[in-house]
Design a protein around this motif. Structure first.
Motif, PDB file in Angstrom:
ATOM      1  N   GLY A 217       0.652  -8.332   1.130  1.00 35.97           N
ATOM      2  CA  GLY A 217       0.603  -7.115   0.317  1.00 35.97           C
ATOM      3  C   GLY A 217       0.835  -7.378  -1.149  1.00 35.97           C
ATOM      4  N   THR A 218       1.689  -8.352  -1.474  1.00 36.82           N
ATOM      5  CA  THR A 218       1.935  -8.684  -2.877  1.00 36.82           C
ATOM      6  C   THR A 218       0.656  -9.160  -3.549  1.00 36.82           C
ATOM      7  OG1 THR A 218       4.250  -9.258  -2.449  1.00 36.82           O
ATOM      8  CG2 THR A 218       3.240 -10.187  -4.428  1.00 36.82           C
ATOM      9  N   ALA A 219      -0.071 -10.052  -2.886  1.00 38.89           N
ATOM     10  CA  ALA A 219      -1.322 -10.565  -3.452  1.00 38.89           C
ATOM     11  C   ALA A 219      -2.341  -9.441  -3.620  1.00 38.89           C
ATOM     12  CB  ALA A 219      -1.891 -11.655  -2.548  1.00 38.89           C
ATOM     13  N   GLU A 220      -2.438  -8.576  -2.620  1.00 41.28           N
ATOM     14  CA  GLU A 220      -3.395  -7.473  -2.700  1.00 41.28           C
ATOM     15  C   GLU A 220      -3.028  -6.518  -3.826  1.00 41.28           C
ATOM     16  OE1 GLU A 220      -4.331  -3.675   0.041  1.00 41.28           O
ATOM     17  OE2 GLU A 220      -4.739  -5.613   1.009  1.00 41.28           O
ATOM     18  N   ASN A 221      -1.737  -6.224  -3.986  1.00 42.30           N
ATOM     19  CA  ASN A 221      -1.315  -5.345  -5.079  1.00 42.30           C
ATOM     20  C   ASN A 221      -1.659  -5.937  -6.433  1.00 42.30           C
ATOM     21  OD1 ASN A 221       1.436  -3.078  -4.612  1.00 42.30           O
ATOM     22  ND2 ASN A 221      -0.226  -3.514  -3.201  1.00 42.30           N
ATOM     23  N   ILE A 222      -1.417  -7.229  -6.609  1.00 37.77           N
ATOM     24  CA  ILE A 222      -1.749  -7.880  -7.874  1.00 37.77           C
ATOM     25  C   ILE A 222      -3.246  -7.790  -8.143  1.00 37.77           C
ATOM     26  CG2 ILE A 222      -1.894 -10.146  -9.000  1.00 37.77           C
ATOM     27  CD1 ILE A 222       0.855 -10.770  -7.725  1.00 37.77           C
ATOM     28  N   ALA A 223      -4.058  -8.046  -7.111  1.00 42.70           N
ATOM     29  CA  ALA A 223      -5.512  -7.983  -7.288  1.00 42.70           C
ATOM     30  C   ALA A 223      -5.961  -6.579  -7.656  1.00 42.70           C
ATOM     31  CB  ALA A 223      -6.207  -8.446  -6.007  1.00 42.70           C
ATOM     32  N   ARG A 224      -5.396  -5.563  -7.019  1.00 46.44           N
ATOM     33  CA  ARG A 224      -5.788  -4.181  -7.321  1.00 46.44           C
ATOM     34  C   ARG A 224      -5.359  -3.781  -8.732  1.00 46.44           C
ATOM     35  NH1 ARG A 224      -8.245  -2.175  -3.126  1.00 46.44           N
ATOM     36  NH2 ARG A 224      -7.650  -2.738  -1.003  1.00 46.44           N
ATOM     37  N   MET A 225      -4.211  -4.258  -9.167  1.00 44.29           N
ATOM     38  CA  MET A 225      -3.761  -3.954 -10.526  1.00 44.29           C
ATOM     39  C   MET A 225      -4.663  -4.628 -11.555  1.00 44.29           C
ATOM     40  SD  MET A 225       0.314  -4.345  -9.753  1.00 44.29           S
ATOM     41  CE  MET A 225       0.969  -3.929 -11.357  1.00 44.29           C
ATOM     42  N   ILE A 226      -5.088  -5.859 -11.266  1.00 42.66           N
ATOM     43  CA  ILE A 226      -6.008  -6.552 -12.172  1.00 42.66           C
ATOM     44  C   ILE A 226      -7.324  -5.791 -12.258  1.00 42.66           C
ATOM     45  CG2 ILE A 226      -7.441  -8.624 -12.414  1.00 42.66           C
ATOM     46  CD1 ILE A 226      -5.021 -10.234 -11.373  1.00 42.66           C
ATOM     47  N   ARG A 227      -7.849  -5.368 -11.110  1.00 43.62           N
ATOM     48  CA  ARG A 227      -9.105  -4.611 -11.106  1.00 43.62           C
ATOM     49  C   ARG A 227      -8.956  -3.305 -11.875  1.00 43.62           C
ATOM     50  NH1 ARG A 227     -12.809  -6.349  -7.072  1.00 43.62           N
ATOM     51  NH2 ARG A 227     -13.690  -4.263  -6.859  1.00 43.62           N
ATOM     52  N   SER A 228      -7.793  -2.670 -11.753  1.00 42.53           N
ATOM     53  CA  SER A 228      -7.561  -1.422 -12.474  1.00 42.53           C
ATOM     54  C   SER A 228      -7.584  -1.647 -13.986  1.00 42.53           C
ATOM     55  CB  SER A 228      -6.206  -0.831 -12.058  1.00 42.53           C
ATOM     56  OG  SER A 228      -5.939   0.354 -12.776  1.00 42.53           O
ATOM     57  N   LEU A 229      -6.984  -2.755 -14.442  1.00 44.77           N
ATOM     58  CA  LEU A 229      -7.015  -3.084 -15.867  1.00 44.77           C
ATOM     59  C   LEU A 229      -8.445  -3.295 -16.365  1.00 44.77           C
ATOM     60  CD1 LEU A 229      -4.021  -5.579 -16.312  1.00 44.77           C
ATOM     61  CD2 LEU A 229      -4.122  -3.170 -16.971  1.00 44.77           C
ATOM     62  N   GLN A 230      -9.304  -3.760 -15.454  1.00 40.51           N
ATOM     63  CA  GLN A 230     -10.702  -4.025 -15.818  1.00 40.51           C
ATOM     64  C   GLN A 230     -11.577  -2.792 -15.649  1.00 40.51           C
ATOM     65  OE1 GLN A 230     -11.366  -7.210 -13.041  1.00 40.51           O
ATOM     66  NE2 GLN A 230     -10.657  -8.797 -14.460  1.00 40.51           N
ATOM     67  N   GLY A 231     -10.971  -1.686 -15.180  1.00 41.80           N
ATOM     68  CA  GLY A 231     -11.731  -0.462 -14.967  1.00 41.80           C
ATOM     69  C   GLY A 231     -12.630  -0.518 -13.755  1.00 41.80           C
ATOM     70  N   VAL A 232     -12.269  -1.377 -12.781  1.00 50.15           N
ATOM     71  CA  VAL A 232     -13.077  -1.550 -11.574  1.00 50.15           C
ATOM     72  C   VAL A 232     -12.422  -0.797 -10.434  1.00 50.15           C
ATOM     73  CG1 VAL A 232     -14.021  -3.219  -9.929  1.00 50.15           C
ATOM     74  CG2 VAL A 232     -13.847  -3.808 -12.362  1.00 50.15           C
ATOM     75  N   GLY A 268      -2.849   0.977  -8.599  1.00 47.29           N
ATOM     76  CA  GLY A 268      -3.013  -0.207  -7.764  1.00 47.29           C
ATOM     77  C   GLY A 268      -1.715  -0.727  -7.196  1.00 47.29           C
ATOM     78  N   LEU A 269      -0.563  -0.261  -7.716  1.00 47.72           N
ATOM     79  CA  LEU A 269       0.737  -0.753  -7.259  1.00 47.72           C
ATOM     80  C   LEU A 269       1.310   0.191  -6.214  1.00 47.72           C
ATOM     81  CD1 LEU A 269       3.099  -2.706  -7.392  1.00 47.72           C
ATOM     82  CD2 LEU A 269       3.960  -1.458  -9.380  1.00 47.72           C
ATOM     83  N   ASP A 270       1.556  -0.346  -5.041  1.00 50.11           N
ATOM     84  CA  ASP A 270       2.190   0.413  -3.969  1.00 50.11           C
ATOM     85  C   ASP A 270       3.564   0.879  -4.447  1.00 50.11           C
ATOM     86  OD1 ASP A 270       3.607   1.179  -1.611  1.00 50.11           O
ATOM     87  OD2 ASP A 270       2.284  -0.069  -0.399  1.00 50.11           O
ATOM     88  N   GLU A 271       3.848   2.156  -4.256  1.00 49.14           N
ATOM     89  CA  GLU A 271       5.100   2.725  -4.751  1.00 49.14           C
ATOM     90  C   GLU A 271       6.323   1.968  -4.232  1.00 49.14           C
ATOM     91  OE1 GLU A 271       7.508   7.009  -4.861  1.00 49.14           O
ATOM     92  OE2 GLU A 271       5.542   6.847  -3.884  1.00 49.14           O
ATOM     93  N   LYS A 272       6.248   1.489  -2.980  1.00 52.00           N
ATOM     94  CA  LYS A 272       7.394   0.800  -2.397  1.00 52.00           C
ATOM     95  C   LYS A 272       7.472  -0.663  -2.806  1.00 52.00           C
ATOM     96  CE  LYS A 272       7.985   3.982   1.438  1.00 52.00           C
ATOM     97  NZ  LYS A 272       8.167   4.156   2.891  1.00 52.00           N
ATOM     98  N   ARG A 273       6.538  -1.115  -3.646  1.00 54.19           N
ATOM     99  CA  ARG A 273       6.596  -2.481  -4.175  1.00 54.19           C
ATOM    100  C   ARG A 273       6.893  -2.478  -5.674  1.00 54.19           C
ATOM    101  NH1 ARG A 273       4.710  -6.093  -0.305  1.00 54.19           N
ATOM    102  NH2 ARG A 273       3.399  -5.143   1.315  1.00 54.19           N
ATOM    103  N   VAL A 274       7.320  -1.354  -6.208  1.00 56.93           N
ATOM    104  CA  VAL A 274       7.569  -1.241  -7.644  1.00 56.93           C
ATOM    105  C   VAL A 274       8.585  -2.280  -8.113  1.00 56.93           C
ATOM    106  CG1 VAL A 274       8.621   0.246  -9.400  1.00 56.93           C
ATOM    107  CG2 VAL A 274       6.886   1.174  -7.868  1.00 56.93           C
ATOM    108  N   ASP A 275       9.634  -2.511  -7.331  1.00 60.68           N
ATOM    109  CA  ASP A 275      10.631  -3.522  -7.701  1.00 60.68           C
ATOM    110  C   ASP A 275      10.203  -4.918  -7.261  1.00 60.68           C
ATOM    111  OD1 ASP A 275      12.349  -1.690  -8.877  1.00 60.68           O
ATOM    112  OD2 ASP A 275      13.370  -1.251  -6.988  1.00 60.68           O
ATOM    113  N   LEU A 276       9.649  -5.019  -6.034  1.00 60.24           N
ATOM    114  CA  LEU A 276       9.344  -6.330  -5.465  1.00 60.24           C
ATOM    115  C   LEU A 276       8.202  -7.037  -6.192  1.00 60.24           C
ATOM    116  CD1 LEU A 276       9.633  -5.488  -1.654  1.00 60.24           C
ATOM    117  CD2 LEU A 276      11.413  -6.222  -3.263  1.00 60.24           C
TER     118      LEU A 276
END
Length: 519
Positions: A217-232, A268-276
């Motif tokens: 889930g950490t890797a997926e969250n990072i990827a989704r956040m990167i895509r969000s920054l790119q407007g994808v 892109g960031l799961d609410e329950k991973r905000v700290d993790l």
């Protein structure tokens, strides 16, 4: 569910979250995901330092497992085909036996606590079923809440299995006291991570590792956040997608200075991973630097999928073989079977396409990787008839691009889909938005490959596998296609004549067909 199909549910009792995946396996369609569910139980909350599972967390976990079992039953999974493994937080807890007993008494579910190396091995089984491993070694890593598993493997097998107690929940509990995280805490985490990575990094250097494959889930969250920054758009499958070190560094520099309240608002960031996500980002940064990686490939299969594959192999001689599977070809065939394809017709068209590609290589100059994509496009070109005959070429494209093909990058699925899309009706056009968004070299390849597929499909117009061999001869003005056939190829030549104009335009040659007769 057909009579020869088997449904299995795999439950992963992780440190942060409990997950379940339900799959159906049958001989022709392979392994198909039916459903998946996640509940962020945080069973490891507070237990990493105390080594005791929290009573409230245990109660929440039992409720979640009871709901999982109801869902599995509703999907037709027999109780004996529900498997459950517990990982880092539970295997380290002094009261693990109490929790396992309570789960058994209150739900009937038998939970097996697995070692770190077993966890790494299951992750390997799962990842190799989603990402194609090659002849050179890859670093596979899965970031959990309590532990991180490292695997170094190639297509021939595993070279290293390791489990390290550096999971994001453990690291957050141990090191992060400030919000936002302080520079001192970042340095402490970097030093701790680097020390834990020494043996895997030495092995990676020895084996020449160049690519990283991340699951979790950490890797997926990072990827989704990167895509969000790119407007994808981020609400898509990320399997086999890639993010680069440069893309990651941009996100890292942006997120680390933020407070938790600011991170919570990030797409892109799961609410329950905000700290993790904070120790997760620092660990990814350390992995990039320590292993000298320039990009990370994502796998959406890991522990749970590996559990299922291992279970099928052990009990039913299905799923994984001892050698790494050809997941791309398997996945193509499974999708074809799920769409009730005409296998004989599709395989014959693919055979003709490959003869075209090989004999025209001096003219089109395409890389060999496009040859493989042409074959798969030919195998799947007609699956859209599963939806309807009308505009089935467009339906084929949609199914290919959204049908969860395993082992392909998003761009490869786009190429396969476009080639299938243009096997009939209008040829590629800049007016088609998806086609116009392809990279130039991929557009050029789609032009050639779709032209080949159009003619090959025409030469199989009667669905009778009449054309058995092609003999191509080229000169500056013309391509002569000699046809060896079982019967007179009148219908095939008629159909191919109607479909040849696009390839003629792409290759700037007139195409003529000639029947060849055995001496």
């Amino acid at each position: 569910m057909t009579s020869d199909a088997l449904r299995v549910a795999a439950v992963d009792l992780g440190t942060n979250s409990f997950h379940m995946v339900i799959i159906e396996e049958c001989r022709e369609k392979g392994i198909v995901e039916i459903d998946r569910v996640k509940d962020m139980i945080c069973i490891g909350r507070g237990s990493i330092s105390t080594k005791m599972l929290d009573e409230k967390a245990m109660q929440s976990g039992i409720v979640a497992l009871r709901n999982f079992l109801v869902l599995a039953s509703q999907h037709g999974v027999a109780r004996e085909h529900v498997i459950a493994f517990a990982t880092s937080a539970i295997r380290e807890a002094k009261n693990q036996d109490e929790f396992i007993r309570r789960v058994k008494d209150e739900t009937g579910l038998k939970v097996k606590v697995i070692s770190g190396k077993e966890e790494a091995e299951f992750i390997y089984y799962g990842v190799r079923n989603a990402v194609k491993l090659g002849s050179s070694c890859d670093l596979i890593f899965d970031i959990g809440g309590g532990s991180v598993e490292f695997v170094i493997a190639d297509s021939h097998g595993v070279k290293l299995l390791e489990s390290r107690k550096i999971g994001v929940a453990r690291m957050f509990e141990r090191f992060v006291l400030n919000d936002p995280i302080s520079e001192h805490e970042i340095k402490l985490l970097e030093q701790f991570f680097a020390a834990e990575l020494v043996s895997a990094a030495e092995k990676a250097v020895e084996l020449g590792v160049k690519r990283g494959i991340a699951s979790s889930g950490t890797a997926e969250n990072i990827a989704r956040m990167i895509r969000s920054l790119q407007g994808v758009e981020s609400d898509v499958s990320l399997n086999n997608s890639i993010f680069t070190r440069r893309e990651f560094n941009r996100l890292y520099r942006m997120v680390l200075p933020l407070r938790s309240s600011e991170r919570r608002r990030m797409t892109g960031l799961d609410e329950k991973r905000v700290d993790l996500i904070v120790p997760g980002l620092i660990l990814f940064d350390t992995i990039f630097r320590t292993f000298g990686l320039e990009e990370i490939v994502l796998s959406d299969s890991a522990l749970r999928e590996g559990m299922v594959l291992h279970y099928l192999q052990q009990h039913y001689d299905a799923g994984q073989n001892s050698d790494a599977p050809d997941i791309r070809r398997e996945s193509v065939y499974e999708l074809g079977f799920r769409c009730n394809w005409n296998r004989d017709h599709s395989e014959h068209v693919a055979m003709l396409c490959l003869q075209f590609f090989d004999q025209l290589i001096a003219l089109h100059g395409l890389e060999q990787r496009y040859r493989e994509l042409l074959e798969y496009a030919a195998l799947l070109h007609n699956i859209g008839t599963f939806v309807s005959i009308s505009s089935h070429h467009k339906h084929s494209q949609y199914i290919i691009m959204n049908g969860d093909l395993r082992g392909f990058s998003p761009s490869e699925k786009e190429i396969i889909g476009h080639v299938a899309r243009y096997h009939r009706k209008s040829p590629p056009s800049e007016k088609h938005v998806q086609y116009s968004q392809l990279k130039q070299r991929d557009r050029n390849a789609v032009d050639v490959l779709s032209g080949i597929l159009r003619i090959a499909n025409g030469l199989e117009r009667g669905h009778r596998q009449n054309i058995r061999e092609l003999r191509l001869a080229c000169n500056p003005d013309m391509i002569t296609i000699g046809l060896r056939s079982h019967h007179e190829p009148d219908i095939e030549i008629w159909a191919a004549e109607l479909l040849k104009s696009w390839l003629e335009a792409v290759l700037h040659r007139t195409i003529v067909f000639e029947p060849l007769h055995d001496a």
